[in-house]
Design a protein around this motif. Structure first.
Motif, PDB file in Angstrom:
ATOM      1  N   LEU A 115      -2.204  -2.943   6.769  1.00 11.80           N
ATOM      2  CA  LEU A 115      -1.712  -3.575   7.994  1.00 11.80           C
ATOM      3  C   LEU A 115      -2.147  -2.851   9.268  1.00 11.80           C
ATOM      4  O   LEU A 115      -2.558  -3.513  10.235  1.00 11.80           O
ATOM      5  N   PRO A 116      -2.106  -1.515   9.351  1.00 14.26           N
ATOM      6  CA  PRO A 116      -2.527  -0.848  10.599  1.00 14.26           C
ATOM      7  C   PRO A 116      -3.970  -1.141  10.978  1.00 14.26           C
ATOM      8  O   PRO A 116      -4.324  -1.142  12.160  1.00 14.26           O
ATOM      9  N   LEU A 117      -4.834  -1.402   9.995  1.00 10.46           N
ATOM     10  CA  LEU A 117      -6.231  -1.700  10.290  1.00 10.46           C
ATOM     11  C   LEU A 117      -6.418  -3.115  10.820  1.00 10.46           C
ATOM     12  O   LEU A 117      -7.398  -3.402  11.508  1.00 10.46           O
ATOM     13  N   GLU A 118      -5.488  -4.001  10.516  1.00  5.64           N
ATOM     14  CA  GLU A 118      -5.668  -5.419  10.832  1.00  5.64           C
ATOM     15  C   GLU A 118      -4.937  -5.869  12.080  1.00  5.64           C
ATOM     16  O   GLU A 118      -5.249  -6.931  12.621  1.00  5.64           O
ATOM     17  N   VAL A 119      -3.969  -5.088  12.538  1.00  2.43           N
ATOM     18  CA  VAL A 119      -3.236  -5.474  13.750  1.00  2.43           C
ATOM     19  C   VAL A 119      -3.150  -4.341  14.759  1.00  2.43           C
ATOM     20  O   VAL A 119      -2.537  -4.508  15.822  1.00  2.43           O
ATOM     21  N   GLY A 120      -3.744  -3.203  14.469  1.00  4.04           N
ATOM     22  CA  GLY A 120      -3.658  -2.057  15.376  1.00  4.04           C
ATOM     23  C   GLY A 120      -4.411  -2.281  16.673  1.00  4.04           C
ATOM     24  O   GLY A 120      -5.357  -3.066  16.743  1.00  4.04           O
ATOM     25  N   ALA A 121      -3.992  -1.576  17.714  1.00  4.27           N
ATOM     26  CA  ALA A 121      -4.648  -1.700  19.018  1.00  4.27           C
ATOM     27  C   ALA A 121      -6.074  -1.185  18.973  1.00  4.27           C
ATOM     28  O   ALA A 121      -6.960  -1.702  19.661  1.00  4.27           O
ATOM     29  N   GLU A 122      -6.326  -0.180  18.150  1.00  9.13           N
ATOM     30  CA  GLU A 122      -7.659   0.380  17.972  1.00  9.13           C
ATOM     31  C   GLU A 122      -7.785   0.836  16.531  1.00  9.13           C
ATOM     32  O   GLU A 122      -7.020   1.687  16.067  1.00  9.13           O
ATOM     33  N   ALA A 123      -8.732   0.252  15.798  1.00  8.85           N
ATOM     34  CA  ALA A 123      -8.861   0.564  14.376  1.00  8.85           C
ATOM     35  C   ALA A 123     -10.273   0.270  13.914  1.00  8.85           C
ATOM     36  O   ALA A 123     -10.955  -0.606  14.475  1.00  8.85           O
ATOM     37  N   THR A 190      11.302 -11.074  21.636  1.00 11.66           N
ATOM     38  CA  THR A 190      10.912 -10.991  20.226  1.00 11.66           C
ATOM     39  C   THR A 190       9.500 -10.466  20.058  1.00 11.66           C
ATOM     40  O   THR A 190       9.249  -9.502  19.321  1.00 11.66           O
ATOM     41  N   VAL A 191       8.528 -11.084  20.732  1.00  7.86           N
ATOM     42  CA  VAL A 191       7.128 -10.712  20.565  1.00  7.86           C
ATOM     43  C   VAL A 191       6.886  -9.287  21.032  1.00  7.86           C
ATOM     44  O   VAL A 191       6.214  -8.492  20.353  1.00  7.86           O
ATOM     45  N   SER A 192       7.437  -8.914  22.181  1.00 10.23           N
ATOM     46  CA  SER A 192       7.223  -7.555  22.694  1.00 10.23           C
ATOM     47  C   SER A 192       7.826  -6.515  21.756  1.00 10.23           C
ATOM     48  O   SER A 192       7.248  -5.432  21.563  1.00 10.23           O
ATOM     49  N   THR A 193       8.972  -6.823  21.141  1.00 11.28           N
ATOM     50  CA  THR A 193       9.595  -5.891  20.195  1.00 11.28           C
ATOM     51  C   THR A 193       8.727  -5.711  18.963  1.00 11.28           C
ATOM     52  O   THR A 193       8.520  -4.583  18.489  1.00 11.28           O
ATOM     53  N   VAL A 194       8.194  -6.815  18.437  1.00  9.97           N
ATOM     54  CA  VAL A 194       7.330  -6.734  17.265  1.00  9.97           C
ATOM     55  C   VAL A 194       6.059  -5.959  17.589  1.00  9.97           C
ATOM     56  O   VAL A 194       5.598  -5.133  16.791  1.00  9.97           O
ATOM     57  N   CYS A 195       5.480  -6.205  18.750  1.00  7.72           N
ATOM     58  CA  CYS A 195       4.241  -5.509  19.132  1.00  7.72           C
ATOM     59  C   CYS A 195       4.472  -4.017  19.314  1.00  7.72           C
ATOM     60  O   CYS A 195       3.584  -3.212  18.990  1.00  7.72           O
ATOM     61  N   ARG A 196       5.642  -3.632  19.810  1.00 13.30           N
ATOM     62  CA  ARG A 196       5.946  -2.200  19.912  1.00 13.30           C
ATOM     63  C   ARG A 196       6.081  -1.587  18.527  1.00 13.30           C
ATOM     64  O   ARG A 196       5.712  -0.428  18.305  1.00 13.30           O
ATOM     65  N   THR A 197       6.602  -2.363  17.585  1.00 13.02           N
ATOM     66  CA  THR A 197       6.696  -1.889  16.206  1.00 13.02           C
ATOM     67  C   THR A 197       5.306  -1.704  15.612  1.00 13.02           C
ATOM     68  O   THR A 197       5.041  -0.741  14.880  1.00 13.02           O
ATOM     69  N   LYS A 200       3.545   1.575  16.151  1.00 16.19           N
ATOM     70  CA  LYS A 200       4.040   2.732  15.404  1.00 16.19           C
ATOM     71  C   LYS A 200       3.504   2.782  13.982  1.00 16.19           C
ATOM     72  O   LYS A 200       3.758   3.762  13.265  1.00 16.19           O
ATOM     73  N   LEU A 201       2.798   1.741  13.543  1.00 16.46           N
ATOM     74  CA  LEU A 201       2.288   1.712  12.176  1.00 16.46           C
ATOM     75  C   LEU A 201       1.156   2.714  12.001  1.00 16.46           C
ATOM     76  O   LEU A 201       0.276   2.830  12.863  1.00 16.46           O
TER      77      LEU A 201
END
Length: 313
Positions: A115-123, A190-197, A200-201
């Motif tokens: 998951l961190p590779l597929e939704v991370g800000a930089e990966a 909702t969206v901003s909370t999920v994106c902040r989560t 942290k991945l």
């Protein structure tokens, strides 16, 4: 401008024009383990690349599987175009709404390991070291982007998928998108909370050294098969489905040697191929991934050569 077509993933090149063809996925009742076997198959010259692409999508079991394969193909083409243009950074237009929906969708499809590779800000993109994916639009929700385009006169572009305009239950992606948009409509944070989560991945240490899946090039967890067996409920032996009977008969009737690639598939891609029809040909990059990353490939090279000797140049 560099352009790539989806059917380009079936372009047969080189002196060994072959594809990996799914022989069977053993999910018969009473089996202690799922087994995904493929074989090297000569590319049918009478079929065009577009026909092979259509056959691939037609051979998958559901709209969710087809959308998953479509995402994999698009990602591969993006990575290839980036390398051709010698562009190390790859900017993706995923909005915060899209990232939140992907987080839920990918988790439900069993991609939590990567998951961190597929939704991370930089990966690293597709686990590669030469292309890095950035998501600069992650701070903006879909509604904000829509209003910006309206006020500035920008042309909005919709890239259709298999479930565009379909009911919410048409696929997992469609359902999670409607779920996240509905929540954000009633609860604006909702969206901003999920994106902040999402920020942290972190990738687990074992994922950094894990073998890459030959289909999606994401890390393939070593215990994916055992986890599937604990979660899978097998039907009774006298209630074997016609599709499973077809797989077993196809496998027993086929005398051509096959390769067990179960350990080279991540959990999600095992689910993707779980109900695929026997004989479906996988994109050409799957064979490239197998040859590039399989540690035992050199040992099996002679066996592979025997399978394709009839059409070697």
């Amino acid at each position: 401008c560099i352009v790539a077509r989806l059917e380009d993933v079936f372009a047969l090149e080189g002196d060994q024009p072959a594809l990996l063809e799914l022989v069977h996925a053993t999910i018969a009742p009473g089996t202690s383990r799922d087994q995904f076997c493929v074989r090297l198959a000569k590319g049918d010259e009478s079929m065009s690349s577009r026909e092979r692409l259509r056959a691939l999508f037609a051979g998958l079991g559901s709209a969710t599987d087809r959308e998953d394969m479509l995402d994999i193909i698009k990602s591969f083409l993006l990575a290839r175009l980036a390398r051709q243009a010698q562009c190390s950074p790859l900017l993706l237009g995923d909005s915060g709404t899209r990232i939140a929906a992907k987080l839920v969708s990918l988790t439900s499809r069993g991609r939590g390991f990567s998951l961190p590779l597929e939704v991370g800000a930089e990966a690293p993109f597709l686990g590669s070291s030469d292309v890095t994916a950035y998501r600069p639009m992650r701070e903006y929700i879909m509604k904000e982007i829509a209003f910006f385009n309206l006020w500035t006169g920008q042309r909005s572009v919709v890239v259709p998928t298999f479930t565009t305009g379909a009911p919410e239950a048409a696929s997992i992606d469609r359902l999670t998108e409607a779920f996240v948009v509905g929540l954000d409509r009633d609860f604006a944070s909702t969206v901003s909370t999920v994106c902040r989560t999402v920020q942290k991945l972190e990738l687990r240490p074992e994922a950094k050294t894990a073998a890459q899946c030959i289909v999606c090039r994401m890390p393939a967890e070593a215990n994916a098969q055992e986890w599937r067996n604990r979660l899978t409920v097998n039907v009774a032996p006298d209630r074997q489905s016609p599709l499973e009977q077809q797989r077993v008969s196809t496998s027993s009737a086929d005398s051509q040697p096959s390769l067990d690639v179960t350990s080279r598939l991540c959990y999600s891609c095992q689910s993707l191929l779980h109900f695929a029809k026997p004989g479906v040909a996988l994109p050409a990059f799957c064979l490239e991934n197998y040859r590039e990353h399989d540690n035992d490939f050199q040992q099996r090279r002679e066996d592979l050569r025997q399978q394709i000797e009839e059409f070697l140049i």
